[in-house]
Design a protein around this motif. Structure first.
Motif, PDB file in Angstrom:
ATOM      1  N   ALA A  94       0.762  -1.234  -0.102  1.00 34.76           N
ATOM      2  CA  ALA A  94      -0.028  -0.120   0.078  1.00 34.76           C
ATOM      3  C   ALA A  94       0.836   1.138   0.104  1.00 34.76           C
ATOM      4  O   ALA A  94       0.360   2.284  -0.561  1.00 34.76           O
ATOM      5  N   ILE A  95       1.840   1.197   0.848  1.00 36.89           N
ATOM      6  CA  ILE A  95       2.827   2.338   0.782  1.00 36.89           C
ATOM      7  C   ILE A  95       3.561   2.767  -0.516  1.00 36.89           C
ATOM      8  O   ILE A  95       3.517   3.790  -1.152  1.00 36.89           O
ATOM      9  N   ALA A  96       3.802   1.525  -1.286  1.00 36.64           N
ATOM     10  CA  ALA A  96       4.496   1.372  -2.632  1.00 36.64           C
ATOM     11  C   ALA A  96       3.242   2.069  -3.786  1.00 36.64           C
ATOM     12  O   ALA A  96       3.441   3.163  -4.558  1.00 36.64           O
ATOM     13  N   MET A  97       1.996   1.393  -3.645  1.00 33.90           N
ATOM     14  CA  MET A  97       1.173   2.007  -4.622  1.00 33.90           C
ATOM     15  C   MET A  97       0.642   3.442  -4.324  1.00 33.90           C
ATOM     16  O   MET A  97       0.503   4.189  -5.284  1.00 33.90           O
ATOM     17  N   SER A  98       0.693   3.787  -3.081  1.00 34.23           N
ATOM     18  CA  SER A  98       0.086   5.191  -2.873  1.00 34.23           C
ATOM     19  C   SER A  98       1.223   6.342  -3.200  1.00 34.23           C
ATOM     20  O   SER A  98       1.015   7.309  -3.927  1.00 34.23           O
ATOM     21  N   VAL A 115      -1.162  -8.182  -2.746  1.00 35.46           N
ATOM     22  CA  VAL A 115      -2.178  -7.863  -3.392  1.00 35.46           C
ATOM     23  C   VAL A 115      -3.070  -7.041  -2.839  1.00 35.46           C
ATOM     24  O   VAL A 115      -3.916  -5.931  -3.268  1.00 35.46           O
ATOM     25  N   ALA A 116      -3.729  -7.455  -1.707  1.00 30.75           N
ATOM     26  CA  ALA A 116      -4.780  -6.749  -1.015  1.00 30.75           C
ATOM     27  C   ALA A 116      -4.143  -5.221  -0.757  1.00 30.75           C
ATOM     28  O   ALA A 116      -5.038  -4.283  -0.730  1.00 30.75           O
ATOM     29  N   GLY A 117      -2.990  -5.302  -0.307  1.00 34.84           N
ATOM     30  CA  GLY A 117      -2.363  -3.840  -0.007  1.00 34.84           C
ATOM     31  C   GLY A 117      -2.478  -2.867  -1.065  1.00 34.84           C
ATOM     32  O   GLY A 117      -2.659  -1.658  -1.100  1.00 34.84           O
ATOM     33  N   GLY A 118      -2.114  -3.502  -2.522  1.00 34.27           N
ATOM     34  CA  GLY A 118      -2.101  -2.659  -3.552  1.00 34.27           C
ATOM     35  C   GLY A 118      -3.683  -2.215  -3.747  1.00 34.27           C
ATOM     36  O   GLY A 118      -3.952  -1.143  -4.540  1.00 34.27           O
ATOM     37  N   LEU A 119      -4.523  -3.380  -3.705  1.00 33.63           N
ATOM     38  CA  LEU A 119      -5.829  -3.287  -4.166  1.00 33.63           C
ATOM     39  C   LEU A 119      -6.318  -2.422  -3.369  1.00 33.63           C
ATOM     40  O   LEU A 119      -7.462  -1.493  -3.985  1.00 33.63           O
ATOM     41  N   VAL A 120      -6.225  -2.114  -2.064  1.00 35.51           N
ATOM     42  CA  VAL A 120      -7.039  -1.170  -1.300  1.00 35.51           C
ATOM     43  C   VAL A 120      -6.828   0.074  -1.580  1.00 35.51           C
ATOM     44  O   VAL A 120      -7.862   1.102  -1.640  1.00 35.51           O
TER      45      VAL A 120
END
Length: 480
Positions: A328-332, A373-378
């Motif tokens: 999630a950190i990377a995706m954000s 996958v869940a972290g990027g998806l959120v």
């Protein structure tokens, strides 16, 4: 200073010993004779000869299985306590991610939810969710037992019931039950009428949540999905509730948010106007409390203190949460051009939600993939709902709903049958999670619409601007 003579000290010591020894010695006083030693021995022999009745609770606890049963039962109770701590986590996450003028309102709702959730589950939900022999889709609930007597004690408080007692079973599941309504609380924060929400939450957790819970955990149609052909079609698997708890709560929240509408000023023709959280430290504390509680949420769902099972579930749970946070950190950072703390926190929760269905069936490295996958998806999901002008202040729909579905499907992709102990099928996982999510959305939408027509579900513009702490409770959380 005068030194005492050694003989004087010796005399004093002997006198002290005599003083303490006299009361302890057998004495015969006026009107009281010393108890006969032989009679005491006879009584002791008689007591020793009395054995517990065969098949009784006392006989079981005197037997060879008592020690392991006690350990298993203790672990379930500890897990229940850890899941209870999660409600404190939800309280702080939700209040931290919202504006400070609504803090009291959010905390009040969470206090109400855990209280009404446990009581509703006691008076109706538990026996509606675990009915045993029923039609597989719906069962009328009833109050739990108040006490046991005779043979019922052994039947419900020993290994004849399970690896834990009836009471441990109930309190563990009761802590789960309130979670579904808590998920909705964050999504509708800052503009929902308190009275309407309280009625909604009570109905949701008492009557609706046990229905889908019974489909799988209560031995319903999802539990026996595939019937005689289960070896080819596979079984639906939801270890600790990615769908039965989280997706249920997430899609119930989505329906409520659609009926309720967004917060005023959040969306305009110029795009999305961020409504900033008032305390990210409070939100971070909440996430770490939730992470801690998840060890009971998933670890307790082993339903015993089996060393291998509990240890592996702890590892899969933790690694999925950590990888979710990193993803999630990377995706954000990629999508928002900055490392967003709130996204990182929700990424950890997304990873935990994602692994909950397969914590016992997925390997540790598989858990890392599921969590990532869940972290990027959120992150993508939060941005997607904002584009649709669906306002979710804490990201509950994305964390619990979207990632709950992903976690359930992930069992069909990464699950190992030798770990699950039953056949695995992607199609069974798809049918199960969509059925649960659809039921939650439809029933929640109907209930919230009914409340909207009858009594209204949204505060007026002035109350929303003033803040619900003052408008609904007459007291702000902060006085500065």
């Amino acid at each position: 200073m005068t030194r005492r003579h050694p003989m004087t000290l010796r005399a004093l010591a002997l006198a002290a010993v005599a003083c303490f020894a006299v009361p302890l010695a057998p004495m015969t006083t006026f009107g009281q004779e010393e108890a006969p030693t032989e009679e005491v021995v006879v009584v002791a022999d008689e007591v020793a000869d009395e054995a517990p009745e065969e098949g009784s609770y006392e006989a079981f606890m005197a037997g060879p299985d008592a020690a392991m049963f006690t350990v298993n039962n203790l672990w379930i109770l500890i897990s229940a306590a850890l899941v209870f701590i999660m409600h404190l986590g939800f309280s702080t996450v939700e209040s931290g991610l919202c504006q400070k003028k609504n803090t009291v309102n959010i905390l009040f709702k969470n206090v109400f939810i855990v209280c009404i959730g446990a009581l509703g589950y006691m008076f109706y939900g538990f026996n509606g969710m675990y009915p045993g022999d029923f039609n597989g889709f719906f069962a009328i609930g009833s109050p739990i037992a108040n006490s046991f007597s005779g043979a019922d004690i052994a039947a419900n408080m020993t290994g004849e019931y399970a690896d834990y007692t009836y009471w441990a079973d109930f309190i563990f599941q009761a802590m789960f039950a309130a979670t579904a309504a808590t998920i909705v609380s964050g999504a509708v924060a800052e503009r929902v009428k308190l009275g309407s929400f309280m009625i909604y939450a009570a109905i949701l957790v008492t009557f609706l949540y046990p229905i889908t819970g019974s489909w799988e955990w209560g031995g319903g149609w999802l539990n026996s999905f595939g019937g005689e052909a289960a070896d080819t079609t596979g079984q639906f698997i939801d270890f600790a509730g990615s769908s039965l708890v989280h997706a249920f709560g997430g899609f119930a929240a989505l329906a409520a948010v659609i009926v309720l509408g967004p917060r005023r000023g959040k969306y305009s023709k110029d795009g999305v106007k961020p409504i900033l959280p008032h305390s990210l430290p409070l939100a971070a504390i909440g996430v770490f409390l939730l992470f801690l509680g998840w060890f009971g949420f998933n670890g307790g769902s082993v339903l015993s203190a089996d060393p291998q099972g509990v240890s592996r579930v702890f590892v899969t749970t933790a690694m999925a949460g950590f990888s979710g946070g990193i993803a999630a950190i990377a995706m954000s950072w990629i999508t928002l051009k900055k490392p967003d703390l709130s996204m990182g926190l929700n990424g950890m929760l997304a990873g935990l939600v994602g692994i909950t269905a397969g914590a016992g069936a997925i390997t540790p490295y598989g858990a890392v993939i599921v969590g990532a996958v869940a972290g990027g998806l959120v992150v993508l999901s939060v941005l997607f709902f904002d584009k649709l002008k669906i306002d979710d202040p804490v990201g509950a729909v994305s964390v619990h709903g979207v990632c709950g579905i992903w976690g359930t499907l992930a069992v069909g992709i990464f699950g190992k049958e030798e770990l699950a102990g039953e056949p695995i099928s992607f199609m069974a996982q798809l049918i199960g999670t969509l059925s649960i999510s659809a039921f939650a959305f439809i029933t929640s939408f109907a209930l919230f619409m009914l409340l909207k027509v009858v009594m209204g579900v949204r505060v007026d513009a002035q109350e929303e601007e003033e803040g619900l702490d003052v408008a609904e409770h007459g007291a702000p959380a902060y006085t500065d």
